[in-house]
Scaffold this motif. Structure first.
Motif, short mmCIF file in Angstrom:
data_model
loop_
_atom_site.label_atom_id
_atom_site.label_comp_id
_atom_site.label_asym_id
_atom_site.label_seq_id
_atom_site.Cartn_x
_atom_site.Cartn_y
_atom_site.Cartn_z
N ALA A 1 0.87 -1.13 0.21
CA ALA A 1 -0.02 -0.03 -0.21
C ALA A 1 0.93 1.34 0.07
O ALA A 1 0.61 2.37 -0.68
CB ALA A 1 -1.00 0.13 1.04
N PRO B 1 -3.73 -7.86 0.30
CA PRO B 1 -4.33 -6.33 0.30
C PRO B 1 -5.31 -6.30 1.59
O PRO B 1 -5.39 -7.24 2.35
CB PRO B 1 -5.37 -6.80 -0.97
N VAL C 1 -6.39 -2.63 -8.86
CA VAL C 1 -5.77 -2.25 -7.66
C VAL C 1 -5.78 -0.92 -7.43
O VAL C 1 -5.32 -0.20 -8.27
CB VAL C 1 -4.36 -2.92 -7.67
N GLY D 1 -3.64 -0.36 -2.43
CA GLY D 1 -3.61 -1.80 -2.04
C GLY D 1 -4.82 -2.58 -2.24
O GLY D 1 -4.83 -3.76 -2.38
N ASP D 2 -5.91 -2.06 -1.96
CA ASP D 2 -7.20 -2.83 -2.10
C ASP D 2 -7.17 -3.17 -3.43
O ASP D 2 -6.89 -2.83 -4.59
CB ASP D 2 -8.39 -1.91 -1.82
N VAL D 3 -8.18 -4.60 -3.72
CA VAL D 3 -8.03 -5.16 -4.95
C VAL D 3 -9.75 -5.16 -5.14
O VAL D 3 -10.58 -5.51 -4.44
CB VAL D 3 -7.82 -6.61 -5.08
#
Length: 279
Positions: free
Chosen positions: A34, A68, A128, A236-238
């Motif tokens: 992240a 993530p 992403v 960093g979240d998917v």
């Protein structure tokens, strides 16, 4: 740019791939995480100057981002897939979550849950997040919040998802290893238009899915904007954006069994190959 993580599970190192050669990013960042994605990673790499070249022959390729914070998923987001599922196209995005620990490498084994008879494949475009998205004013702002795109496989157990879900799709989505990701995280400048990509899948070498992201009901920009009204998307979240037609749920193909091999591919973003094994 194409970012990768190469090495044993839990000990991957960050790598840049230029299409021919591999370069060590350890002097730029400790990981593709992240913090790196939120800090203009392309410019950071360019500013670093020449990078040491690596020989990665025989090494494991991990997921292209570190674990993530969230894996958000959109259901029935392709017109033809909604039709083969026997439902009307959704009027609003259908959201469910996968456990972040489902994310594994693009060539790692995928484990069929104990007692499962309906494990299924789903090639998808993964987005992403690179910049925090909270209450965006419009979809026009959304793509500026994307760090990159990757191939993902939203592996699903359909009995867990539909027959005994208690209304919770995530039961059929969060089994261990159920989200192979990668091989690369491709930055937006190289990936191009996310609505102009071809997605395909195979089982044991036989074609299954073949579609284009233009068939999405809700496009990538709309999804990011829409989700930002309900939750905060963090670097960093998917975001798994849905699968095209051609899955086993359609009734046209058998479900997966131990020993089968899944392959999924998206133009520009690469190809995965996973052996199915018993949990």
């Amino acid at each position: 740019m194409k970012f990768m993580r190469i090495g044993p599970a839990g000990a991957e190192r960050p790598v840049l791939f230029d299409g021919i050669s591999y370069f060590d990013l350890s002097g730029v960042t400790a990981d593709i995480d992240a913090a790196f994605l939120a800090a203009d990673p392309v410019e950071r790499v360019r500013a670093a100057g020449p990078l040491p070249e690596l020989d990665v022959t025989g090494e494991r390729i991990g997921a292209p981002i570190a674990r993530p914070g969230a894996v958000l998923c959109i259901g029935q987001n392709y017109r033809a897939h909604a039709a083969e599922s026997g439902v009307a196209p959704p009027e609003r995005p259908i959201l469910f979550h996968k456990s972040p620990n489902t994310v594994v490498g693009p060539y790692d084994d995928v484990l069929i849950p104990r007692g499962s008879t309906k494990t299924d494949w789903e090639v998808e475009l993964a987005v992403v997040i690179g910049k925090r998205a909270r209450y965006l004013d419009s979809p026009a702002e959304a793509l500026a919040h994307v760090a990159g795109y990757a191939v993902t496989n939203d592996v699903s157990e359909r009995d867990y998802q539909f027959a005994d879900p208690g209304g919770q799709w995530s039961k059929g989505k969060s089994c261990e290893t159920f989200n192979p990701l990668g091989p690369w995280l491709v930055t937006p400048d190289e990936a191009g238009d996310p609505q102009a990509l071809r997605l395909r899948s195979w089982v044991n070498g036989e074609p299954r899915q073949d579609s284009r992201s233009a068939d999405m009901i809700f496009d990538v920009a709309y999804l990011i904007w829409h989700l930002s009204q309900f939750t905060v998307l963090e670097p960093g979240d998917v975001l798994n954006t849905g699968t095209p037609q051609g899955v086993a749920l359609s009734g046209r193909f058998p479900y997966l069994a131990a020993g089968d091999v899944m392959e999924v591919e998206i133009d520009v973003l690469g190809r995965q190959r996973n052996l199915l094994a018993p949990a």
